[in-house]
Design an enzyme around this catalytic site. Structure first.
Site, mmCIF file in Angstrom:
data_model
loop_
_atom_site.group_PDB
_atom_site.id
_atom_site.type_symbol
_atom_site.label_atom_id
_atom_site.label_comp_id
_atom_site.label_asym_id
_atom_site.label_seq_id
_atom_site.Cartn_x
_atom_site.Cartn_y
_atom_site.Cartn_z
ATOM 1 N N SER A 152 0.859 -1.181 0.000
ATOM 2 C CA SER A 152 0.000 0.000 0.000
ATOM 3 C C SER A 152 0.893 1.228 0.000
ATOM 4 O O SER A 152 2.068 1.153 0.381
ATOM 5 C CB SER A 152 -0.885 0.006 1.257
ATOM 6 O OG SER A 152 -1.460 1.277 1.494
ATOM 7 N N TYR A 165 -1.838 -0.782 10.639
ATOM 8 C CA TYR A 165 -1.956 -0.993 9.195
ATOM 9 C C TYR A 165 -0.665 -0.563 8.503
ATOM 10 O O TYR A 165 -0.113 -1.289 7.670
ATOM 11 C CB TYR A 165 -3.144 -0.199 8.662
ATOM 12 C CG TYR A 165 -3.348 -0.291 7.169
ATOM 13 C CD1 TYR A 165 -3.990 -1.385 6.604
ATOM 14 C CD2 TYR A 165 -2.904 0.717 6.315
ATOM 15 C CE1 TYR A 165 -4.175 -1.472 5.230
ATOM 16 C CE2 TYR A 165 -3.085 0.641 4.949
ATOM 17 C CZ TYR A 165 -3.724 -0.456 4.411
ATOM 18 O OH TYR A 165 -3.907 -0.537 3.048
#
Length: 313
Positions: A152, A165
């Site tokens: 990501s 995350y």
């Protein structure tokens, strides 16, 4: 972005790819792009309705039906069994795309052990399980082969609501960038993909928390607030475009695949901060020599040489 599958068919047609989390979102976009390039697909999924909707796309396009395999990527025994099933069905495995993940956010200073175990277990542990389960089979195959780990933009850009995350995506980045050097001597490509905002339902991850990770330290978020957050994803890139860019990057043997062009200012700012943080002083000759050996080892590894500890001293 429409993919001209013909330009990739020469290198990828008939190659067998396994993709995790492939019934929706980026995983499905990757699978669709791969199918358009003539690849044979084994796809993991969790939800039967999502699988049925995704399967309809392949049928409508006239593509060979994928081999669908139900999988929780944190289940190591099941992951190993899936790898065996893919090999038994197709005879060889050439491509692995570790894509499955959860997008769960909350203040890191209030996170519980369960929050860490769940998010890290899926986002990093799932990648580890894919690598351990599938790499022996990919090494045993021949011809064009590749491993792509989908991380990501959070692998570069931390945020106040995305501590765990972000940690998981930083971990995938570090693992993949190192793994690339290990796979080069085997003739296997390796890419890190860091997509940004994409038109997916990733924002619903918080609604799918497994019962075994019930003790969250994050404050409850009202459903309407979560739905409002989800509206941002409507502005995201089409998942097929992400998949097409991944396929193009794999074909070009790119170690890093960035799919979104809007983060130039972030990288410029990060570069300036890093350079400004370096001490302005002379480094001793011994340390300079060791760092030159490290840089040479990285170049040699990327060129396909096996690097050992004594190469670093």
């Amino acid at each position: 972005m429409e993919l001209n599958g013909a330009q990739f068919r020469e290198q990828w047609a008939g190659r067998v790819a396994f993709i995790t989390g492939a019934a929706t979102g980026i995983g499905l976009g990757v699978a669709q792009a791969f199918a358009d390039a003539g690849m044979k697909l084994a796809l993991s999924y969790r939800n039967e309705d999502d699988r049925a909707k995704a399967a309809a796309w392949f049928a409508e396009k006239g593509h060979e039906a994928p081999l669908w395999l139900k999988l929780d990527v944190t289940d190591r025994a099941r992951f190993a069994a899936v790898a065996d099933e893919v090999e038994a069905h197709f005879g060889a495995v050439h491509v692995l795309v570790n894509n499955a993940g959860v997008s769960v956010f909350g203040p890191t200073d209030e996170a519980s052990y369960d929050d860490y175990d769940w998010i890290m277990g899926v986002n990093f542990g799932g990648v580890v399980n894919g690598i351990v389960s599938f790499l022996p089979k990919i090494k045993a195959a021949d011809g064009r082969r590749h491993v792509t780990n989908v991380s990501s933009m959070a692998a570069f850009l931390p945020g106040p609501q995305a501590g765990i995350y972000t940690a998981s995506k930083f971990a995938v980045r570090g693992l993949t960038e190192s793994l690339r050097y290990n796979l080069a001597p085997h003739g296997i490509g390796c890419s890190l993909c860091c997509p940004a905002l994409t038109r997916t339902n990733a924002w619903t991850s918080a609604m799918k928390r497994p019962d075994g990770f019930g003790e969250s330290g994050f404050p409850d978020v009202p459903p309407e607030a979560l739905e409002q957050f989800g509206t941002a994803f409507e502005e995201g890139m089409d998942p097929y475009e992400v998949g097409a860019k991944i396929l193009r990057g794999m074909t070009q043997q790119d170690g890093l695949i960035l799919t979104h062009p809007e983060h130039g200012p972030d990288f410029e700012e990060a570069h300036e901060k890093i350079m400004a943080a370096l001490p302005v002083e002379e480094a001793p000759a011994g340390r300079l020599h060791i760092e030159e050996l490290r840089r040479k080892a990285m170049r040699d590894a990327e060129a396909g040489l096996v690097i050992r500890l004594d190469d670093l001293t």
